[in-house]
Design a protein around this motif. Structure first.
Motif, short mmCIF file in Angstrom:
data_model
loop_
_atom_site.label_atom_id
_atom_site.label_comp_id
_atom_site.label_asym_id
_atom_site.label_seq_id
_atom_site.Cartn_x
_atom_site.Cartn_y
_atom_site.Cartn_z
N TYR A 326 0.77 -1.04 -0.05
CA TYR A 326 -0.15 0.01 0.21
C TYR A 326 0.75 1.27 0.17
O TYR A 326 0.62 2.26 -0.52
CB TYR A 326 -1.02 -0.15 1.32
N HIS A 327 1.88 1.29 0.70
CA HIS A 327 2.92 2.24 0.52
C HIS A 327 3.24 2.36 -0.76
O HIS A 327 3.52 3.87 -1.37
CB HIS A 327 4.17 2.18 1.47
N LEU A 328 3.52 1.54 -1.54
CA LEU A 328 4.20 1.86 -3.04
C LEU A 328 2.66 2.37 -3.93
O LEU A 328 3.14 3.03 -4.88
CB LEU A 328 4.49 0.48 -3.74
N ARG A 329 1.59 1.76 -3.50
CA ARG A 329 0.33 2.23 -4.29
C ARG A 329 0.30 3.80 -3.87
O ARG A 329 -0.02 4.84 -5.13
CB ARG A 329 -0.88 1.72 -3.91
N SER A 330 0.58 4.41 -2.70
CA SER A 330 0.50 5.76 -2.46
C SER A 330 1.52 6.65 -3.06
O SER A 330 1.33 7.58 -3.81
CB SER A 330 0.81 6.01 -0.96
N LEU A 331 2.89 5.94 -3.25
CA LEU A 331 3.93 6.83 -4.03
C LEU A 331 3.40 6.87 -5.55
O LEU A 331 3.75 7.87 -6.31
CB LEU A 331 5.15 5.81 -3.94
N MET A 332 2.55 5.83 -5.99
CA MET A 332 2.31 5.86 -7.43
C MET A 332 1.47 7.10 -7.79
O MET A 332 1.50 7.76 -8.56
CB MET A 332 1.88 4.56 -8.03
N LEU A 333 0.35 7.38 -6.85
CA LEU A 333 -0.52 8.27 -6.66
C LEU A 333 0.18 9.59 -6.79
O LEU A 333 -0.30 10.40 -7.54
CB LEU A 333 -1.65 8.23 -5.64
N TRP A 334 0.99 9.71 -5.87
CA TRP A 334 1.97 11.08 -5.56
C TRP A 334 2.68 11.27 -6.86
O TRP A 334 2.60 12.50 -7.39
CB TRP A 334 2.79 10.79 -4.74
N ALA A 335 3.13 10.20 -7.74
CA ALA A 335 3.97 10.42 -8.87
C ALA A 335 2.89 10.91 -9.86
O ALA A 335 3.22 11.58 -11.12
CB ALA A 335 4.34 9.06 -9.30
N CYS A 336 1.62 10.39 -10.05
CA CYS A 336 0.86 10.87 -10.92
C CYS A 336 0.37 12.29 -10.79
O CYS A 336 0.10 13.02 -11.72
CB CYS A 336 -0.61 9.96 -10.91
N ASP A 337 0.53 12.83 -9.76
CA ASP A 337 0.30 14.12 -9.37
C ASP A 337 1.50 15.11 -9.67
O ASP A 337 1.31 16.28 -10.28
CB ASP A 337 -0.30 14.50 -8.03
#
Length: 486
Positions: A326-337
């Motif tokens: 889930y930490h990795l999923r959060s980082l992916m969403l931040w990268a999209c922003d």
């Protein structure tokens, strides 16, 4: 004149373009892209009609089981709304603590895994006052008081609450995640025991029922397939929590692609507490419903890189359990922003995305900071000790130094899991897979997949027909007739 004629002419030679390399590891970007694509091919499988029916049968069985749980003591809402997610809790589809979960392996223990969020309380009436008591909790967590609820709700759930008596004589009931999980596990076990007393042809085999902290893990055998369901009791809300209100004021990658109403349609309280919280009282805010919507706006190449990166870190960083997918999923969403859409939409940039996600995760470990995407002021790695953070950072460095070799290892693991699944299918198999349990009165009737297939076969004689289950939404099968999908 002769000197002019003797002047050497400039010849141009074709110089082949050097392959693009990753500076840190020396890996060829083209090779990394190829390995990521191969891994994705093994992870995202197209299922034949038999497997599609097995998936459908397992889902019907779980929903029927929950209908029977509701009838036991009327605690669950009569008309309920479940959220079915592709991937188990161990895959990071929700933010749960993995320390107390039994380790299951694809191929050895199961073939497909799902997470099902089951509301124990549904707070969807805007006229009903609901208080999130965050005074005693860390960020992203809350206690839930039933004080403002009607007497019927309090009496129904009183045995699943902790009680606080105030000096003025008032009594406050706090909905307890651990007591709710106790009740849920006992109720599910009771229903499954009754089902197994009267075995019926076509009904899935219950191979395992296990309590993992507040998660109930059920492995079903259906024909030649084994389905893992992580069933999680939650509290469901409509609307948006005040603590995440500032997030809506920022610019995001999904702006203009989906509506704000789709993103903020609701949130959950998960039965999980912070590192310093009280397990018997503290719930964790979850935006799983929103994440399903945001996923629609993420490019396929970035999703492939995320899935590959997740496979690399799950095993390497499994002990001690400090980093969750889930930490990795959060980082992916931040990268999209953070990054332009035109860059993230590049189909041949999966290698860049994979390396970037590894770099981001390593940066988070070194600095012990990973902000929650929806509540940025909540640092999900705040509880890590310096030693644990550096241990994981060093492990991650070994992946970053040779990503190609780790990808090859992940591909071999995926192949081995597929071989185990095929071996089991050869040994097992069942001809009649239609579920015979009655559907609970609170469930909406589903069209049987078999009837749909029969209709397609009748209407399209001589054509090739197959079914594809979208891993992001297993409730909606997609059919293919020859080369056309619908």
């Amino acid at each position: 004149m002769s000197k002019i004629n003797k002047c050497a002419s400039i010849s141009t030679k074709f110089v082949p373009q050097a392959p693009e390399l990753d500076f840190r590891s020396g890996a060829r970007t083209e090779e990394l892209n190829r390995l990521i694509a191969e891994f994705s091919k093994h992870e995202q499988r197209e299922y034949d009609d038999q497997r599609a029916l097995e998936i459908h049968t397992a889902k019907d069985f779980i929903f029927s089981m929950l209908g029977m749980v509701q009838k036991l003591d009327q605690k669950l809402p009569v008309a309920n709304e479940y959220l079915l997610l592709s991937g188990g809790v161990r895959e990071g589809v929700v933010d749960m603590d993995l320390d107390e979960l039994t380790v299951y392996a694809r191929g050895a223990d199961y073939d497909m895994d799902f997470t099902l969020l089951v509301p124990a309380l549904k707070l969807h009436d805007r006229n009903q006052p609901v208080t999130l008591d965050m005074r005693h909790s860390a960020l992203c967590h809350s206690w839930l008081s039933l004080r403002l609820f009607d007497e019927g709700t309090i009496n129904k759930w009183k045995d699943c609450c902790t009680v606080v008596d105030h000096l003025n004589g008032a009594t406050n009931y706090f909905f307890s995640p651990t007591l709710v999980a106790d009740w849920f596990y006992e109720s599910i076990s009771m229903v499954l025991a009754e089902i197994q007393k009267k075995p019926q042809r076509g009904v899935p085999r219950v191979e395992k029922v296990e309590r993992n902290a507040t998660v109930i893990s059920i492995i079903l055998g259906v024909g030649g397939s084994r389905m893992l369901y992580d069933v999680v009791p939650v509290v469901s809300f409509k609307g948006w929590p005040a603590v995440a209100q500032s997030w809506l004021m920022e610019n995001h990658f999904w702006d203009g692609k989906i509506t704000e109403e789709e993103v903020i349609s609701g949130f959950y309280l998960l039965p999980a507490c912070s590192s310093t919280g009280q397990k018997e009282n503290e719930w964790r805010l979850s935006f799983a419903r929103s994440e399903v919507q945001l996923k629609k706006c993420i490019s396929s190449s970035l999703m492939q890189a995320y899935q590959a990166c997740k496979a690399l870190i799950i095993k390497l960083l499994s002990r001690p359990k400090a980093i969750s997918p889930y930490h990795l999923r959060s980082l992916m969403l931040w990268a999209c922003d953070r990054l332009p859409h035109t860059y993230l939409a590049q189909e041949d940039y999966a290698a860049h995305f994979l390396l970037g996600l590894i770099d981001d995760l390593q940066h988070c470990l070194v600095n012990k900071t990973c902000p929650n995407y929806f509540i940025p002021q909540c640092n999900m790695l705040e509880h890590l000790s310096d030693d644990t953070a550096m241990l994981h950072a060093r492990k991650l460095s070994s992946i970053r130094s040779d990503p190609a070799e780790h990808l090859r290892s992940a591909i071999e693991h995926a192949k081995a899991a597929s071989r185990l699944t095929l071996e089991l299918q050869w040994r097992g198999g069942s001809s009649n897979l239609s579920p015979l349990l009655e559907t609970g009165a609170d469930q909406q009737p589903d069209d049987r997949l078999a009837k749909k297939l029969q209709q397609l076969v009748t209407e399209n004689p001589g054509k090739s027909i197959s079914v594809f289950i979208n891993p992001d939404d297993v409730t909606r099968p997609h059919f293919r007739i020859d080369d056309k999908f619908f």
